[in-house]
Design a protein around this motif. Structure first.
Motif, PDB file in Angstrom:
ATOM      1  N   LEU A  18      10.195 -46.949   2.708  1.00 11.86           N
ATOM      2  CA  LEU A  18      10.232 -45.749   1.871  1.00 11.86           C
ATOM      3  C   LEU A  18      11.127 -44.670   2.491  1.00 11.86           C
ATOM      4  O   LEU A  18      11.865 -43.981   1.781  1.00 11.86           O
ATOM      5  CB  LEU A  18       8.815 -45.220   1.651  1.00 11.86           C
ATOM      6  CG  LEU A  18       7.914 -46.097   0.770  1.00 11.86           C
ATOM      7  CD1 LEU A  18       6.509 -45.519   0.701  1.00 11.86           C
ATOM      8  CD2 LEU A  18       8.497 -46.248  -0.628  1.00 11.86           C
ATOM      9  N   PHE A  19      11.072 -44.517   3.797  1.00 10.26           N
ATOM     10  CA  PHE A  19      11.939 -43.530   4.437  1.00 10.26           C
ATOM     11  C   PHE A  19      13.401 -43.971   4.398  1.00 10.26           C
ATOM     12  O   PHE A  19      14.302 -43.135   4.240  1.00 10.26           O
ATOM     13  CB  PHE A  19      11.490 -43.265   5.875  1.00 10.26           C
ATOM     14  CG  PHE A  19      10.477 -42.165   5.974  1.00 10.26           C
ATOM     15  CD1 PHE A  19      10.876 -40.841   6.079  1.00 10.26           C
ATOM     16  CD2 PHE A  19       9.124 -42.444   5.899  1.00 10.26           C
ATOM     17  CE1 PHE A  19       9.949 -39.819   6.132  1.00 10.26           C
ATOM     18  CE2 PHE A  19       8.181 -41.429   5.958  1.00 10.26           C
ATOM     19  CZ  PHE A  19       8.594 -40.107   6.070  1.00 10.26           C
ATOM     20  N   LEU A  20      13.628 -45.257   4.516  1.00 11.73           N
ATOM     21  CA  LEU A  20      14.987 -45.762   4.400  1.00 11.73           C
ATOM     22  C   LEU A  20      15.540 -45.477   3.002  1.00 11.73           C
ATOM     23  O   LEU A  20      16.718 -45.150   2.829  1.00 11.73           O
ATOM     24  CB  LEU A  20      15.014 -47.264   4.686  1.00 11.73           C
ATOM     25  CG  LEU A  20      16.385 -47.957   4.671  1.00 11.73           C
ATOM     26  CD1 LEU A  20      17.274 -47.411   5.787  1.00 11.73           C
ATOM     27  CD2 LEU A  20      16.215 -49.468   4.805  1.00 11.73           C
ATOM     28  N   LYS A  21      14.655 -45.563   2.014  1.00 14.17           N
ATOM     29  CA  LYS A  21      15.058 -45.374   0.620  1.00 14.17           C
ATOM     30  C   LYS A  21      15.227 -43.907   0.250  1.00 14.17           C
ATOM     31  O   LYS A  21      16.203 -43.532  -0.424  1.00 14.17           O
ATOM     32  CB  LYS A  21      14.003 -46.018  -0.296  1.00 14.17           C
ATOM     33  CG  LYS A  21      14.365 -46.040  -1.771  1.00 14.17           C
ATOM     34  CD  LYS A  21      15.443 -47.054  -2.050  1.00 14.17           C
ATOM     35  CE  LYS A  21      15.743 -47.180  -3.517  1.00 14.17           C
ATOM     36  NZ  LYS A  21      16.843 -48.135  -3.771  1.00 14.17           N
ATOM     37  N   PHE A  22      14.294 -43.061   0.687  1.00 13.22           N
ATOM     38  CA  PHE A  22      14.248 -41.677   0.199  1.00 13.22           C
ATOM     39  C   PHE A  22      14.769 -40.632   1.175  1.00 13.22           C
ATOM     40  O   PHE A  22      15.211 -39.561   0.741  1.00 13.22           O
ATOM     41  CB  PHE A  22      12.810 -41.304  -0.190  1.00 13.22           C
ATOM     42  CG  PHE A  22      12.325 -41.921  -1.467  1.00 13.22           C
ATOM     43  CD1 PHE A  22      12.588 -41.322  -2.691  1.00 13.22           C
ATOM     44  CD2 PHE A  22      11.602 -43.105  -1.461  1.00 13.22           C
ATOM     45  CE1 PHE A  22      12.139 -41.880  -3.876  1.00 13.22           C
ATOM     46  CE2 PHE A  22      11.144 -43.675  -2.644  1.00 13.22           C
ATOM     47  CZ  PHE A  22      11.414 -43.065  -3.854  1.00 13.22           C
ATOM     48  N   ASP A  23      14.679 -40.883   2.460  1.00 12.07           N
ATOM     49  CA  ASP A  23      15.086 -39.874   3.440  1.00 12.07           C
ATOM     50  C   ASP A  23      16.601 -39.954   3.631  1.00 12.07           C
ATOM     51  O   ASP A  23      17.108 -40.497   4.611  1.00 12.07           O
ATOM     52  CB  ASP A  23      14.353 -40.110   4.766  1.00 12.07           C
ATOM     53  CG  ASP A  23      14.646 -39.029   5.797  1.00 12.07           C
ATOM     54  OD1 ASP A  23      15.202 -37.983   5.413  1.00 12.07           O
ATOM     55  OD2 ASP A  23      14.326 -39.242   6.984  1.00 12.07           O
ATOM     56  N   LEU A  24      17.323 -39.373   2.713  1.00 17.24           N
ATOM     57  CA  LEU A  24      18.774 -39.543   2.659  1.00 17.24           C
ATOM     58  C   LEU A  24      19.497 -38.896   3.840  1.00 17.24           C
ATOM     59  O   LEU A  24      20.536 -39.392   4.287  1.00 17.24           O
ATOM     60  CB  LEU A  24      19.310 -38.983   1.344  1.00 17.24           C
ATOM     61  CG  LEU A  24      18.703 -39.606   0.066  1.00 17.24           C
ATOM     62  CD1 LEU A  24      19.320 -38.957  -1.165  1.00 17.24           C
ATOM     63  CD2 LEU A  24      18.892 -41.116   0.041  1.00 17.24           C
ATOM     64  N   ASP A  25      18.967 -37.774   4.353  1.00 15.29           N
ATOM     65  CA  ASP A  25      19.635 -37.112   5.477  1.00 15.29           C
ATOM     66  C   ASP A  25      19.040 -37.521   6.826  1.00 15.29           C
ATOM     67  O   ASP A  25      19.447 -36.996   7.876  1.00 15.29           O
ATOM     68  CB  ASP A  25      19.614 -35.594   5.326  1.00 15.29           C
ATOM     69  CG  ASP A  25      18.192 -35.024   5.305  1.00 15.29           C
ATOM     70  OD1 ASP A  25      17.221 -35.801   5.524  1.00 15.29           O
ATOM     71  OD2 ASP A  25      18.048 -33.806   5.065  1.00 15.29           O
ATOM     72  N   LYS A  26      18.067 -38.435   6.813  1.00 18.09           N
ATOM     73  CA  LYS A  26      17.483 -39.015   8.028  1.00 18.09           C
ATOM     74  C   LYS A  26      16.890 -37.962   8.973  1.00 18.09           C
ATOM     75  O   LYS A  26      16.991 -38.072  10.196  1.00 18.09           O
ATOM     76  CB  LYS A  26      18.536 -39.847   8.797  1.00 18.09           C
ATOM     77  CG  LYS A  26      19.271 -40.879   7.951  1.00 18.09           C
ATOM     78  CD  LYS A  26      18.309 -41.831   7.261  1.00 18.09           C
ATOM     79  CE  LYS A  26      19.064 -42.817   6.360  1.00 18.09           C
ATOM     80  NZ  LYS A  26      18.153 -43.640   5.542  1.00 18.09           N
ATOM     81  N   ASP A  27      16.212 -36.965   8.395  1.00 16.31           N
ATOM     82  CA  ASP A  27      15.590 -35.939   9.233  1.00 16.31           C
ATOM     83  C   ASP A  27      14.091 -36.154   9.399  1.00 16.31           C
ATOM     84  O   ASP A  27      13.384 -35.298   9.934  1.00 16.31           O
ATOM     85  CB  ASP A  27      15.863 -34.547   8.668  1.00 16.31           C
ATOM     86  CG  ASP A  27      15.170 -34.311   7.327  1.00 16.31           C
ATOM     87  OD1 ASP A  27      14.689 -35.298   6.720  1.00 16.31           O
ATOM     88  OD2 ASP A  27      15.120 -33.149   6.873  1.00 16.31           O
ATOM     89  N   GLY A  28      13.580 -37.285   8.913  1.00 10.57           N
ATOM     90  CA  GLY A  28      12.158 -37.595   9.061  1.00 10.57           C
ATOM     91  C   GLY A  28      11.280 -36.975   8.000  1.00 10.57           C
ATOM     92  O   GLY A  28      10.047 -37.053   8.077  1.00 10.57           O
ATOM     93  N   GLN A  29      11.881 -36.381   6.980  1.00 12.35           N
ATOM     94  CA  GLN A  29      11.138 -35.777   5.872  1.00 12.35           C
ATOM     95  C   GLN A  29      11.840 -36.108   4.563  1.00 12.35           C
ATOM     96  O   GLN A  29      13.067 -36.288   4.538  1.00 12.35           O
ATOM     97  CB  GLN A  29      11.053 -34.262   6.017  1.00 12.35           C
ATOM     98  CG  GLN A  29      10.366 -33.780   7.267  1.00 12.35           C
ATOM     99  CD  GLN A  29      10.278 -32.272   7.308  1.00 12.35           C
ATOM    100  OE1 GLN A  29       9.199 -31.690   7.237  1.00 12.35           O
ATOM    101  NE2 GLN A  29      11.411 -31.607   7.413  1.00 12.35           N
TER     102      GLN A  29
END
Length: 214
Positions: free
Chosen positions: A155-166
C-alpha cells in the motif's frame, strides 16, 4: 402517517427542505422524501423525540447500506456529527447526498476523512497497520503477520508517491483518480452500487436511479 403527523412534519422541516434543496444535487421533492424517512425513525423513538438515534443508523448501515464494519461505521458517524447519541436531520441529508454522489472527488474526500482517524490529514504507517490487521485472520500467526506486513508495504509502495512515510490526500486522490477501484482501499465506507440503487428507490431519489449501474 396520519394527518397530524404529516402536519407536524411539514411544520418541522419546511424551511430545511427549501434551504437544503437550493444548494443540493437533490431536488426539493427528493429532500422531502429523504427527510420523511428520517422523521419516521424519529417517531419510532416516542412522541417527544426530535432526532434519530445513532443506534438506528447503525442498524441501517447493516441492513440497507451493507456496511458491517463497526469501526468504519463509527468513523463515518464521527465524520458527519459530533453528537454522541443522535443524528440531526442535516447530518442525515449530508450523509445520503455523499452516499448517492457520483462525483469521485466527493467520494474520495469522504473515504479519506473516514480513514484519517487522527484528523492529521495524513495516513501514517501505524494507522495503515491497524486497518490492515482486520483484513487477515488465521491460525498461523507468523504467516498472518507476514501477509499483513507485505500488504502494508504494498500500500505504501502504491500510495506514498513522495516516499515520506505518509499518505496525503493529494497522493491518495492522484492514485484513485487513475484507479477508482482503490477508492475504499482500507475498508468499505460507501454503499455498493446495488445498495445505492435500493436507497434511491426507498427514498424516491429518482434523479439518481438512471445514473447508477448495477
Amino acid at each position: 402517517m396520519d394527518n397530524m403527523s404529516n402536519t407536524r412534519f411539514i411544520a418541522l422541516y419546511h424551511h430545511l427542505i427549501k434551504q437544503y434543496s437550493a444548494n443540493s444535487t437533490f431536488r426539493e421533492m427528493e429532500v422531502a422524501s429523504v427527510l420523511l424517512i428520517y422523521y419516521k425513525f424519529v417517531l419510532a423513538n416516542g412522541p417527544l423525540a426530535r432526532k434519530m438515534q445513532k443506534q438506528q443508523l447503525y442498524n441501517l448501515f447493516l441492513v440497507l447500506f451493507d456496511i458491517n464494519d463497526r469501526l468504519i461505521t463509527e468513523r463515518i458517524l464521527l465524520t458527519i456529527t459530533t453528537d454522541a447519541k443522535y443524528i440531526d436531520p442535516l447530518a442525515w441529508l449530508n450523509l445520503l447526498e455523499i452516499f448517492m454522489s457520483t462525483d469521485l472527488r466527493v467520494r474520495m474526500k469522504f473515504a479519506f476523512s473516514v480513514y484519517n482517524a487522527s484528523g492529521s490529514g495524513y495516513l501514517n504507517r501505524e494507522l495503515i497497520i491497524q486497518k490492515v490487521e482486520r483484513f487477515f485472520d488465521g491460525q498461523d500467526e507468523d504467516e498472518i503477520n507476514e501477509l499483513r506486513s507485505d500488504m502494508v508495504d504494498f500500500l505504501f509502495l502504491k500510495f506514498d508517491l513522495d516516499k515520506d512515510g505518509q499518505i496525503s490526500f493529494d497522493e491518495y486522490a492522484e492514485v484513485v483518480s487513475k484507479q477508482p477501484a482503490l477508492l475504499e482501499f482500507l475498508g468499505q465506507c460507501l454503499p455498493t452500487n446495488s445498495g445505492n440503487f435500493l436507497i434511491a428507490h426507498c427514498a424516491n431519489i429518482y434523479s439518481f436511479i438512471d445514473r447508477l449501474e448495477i
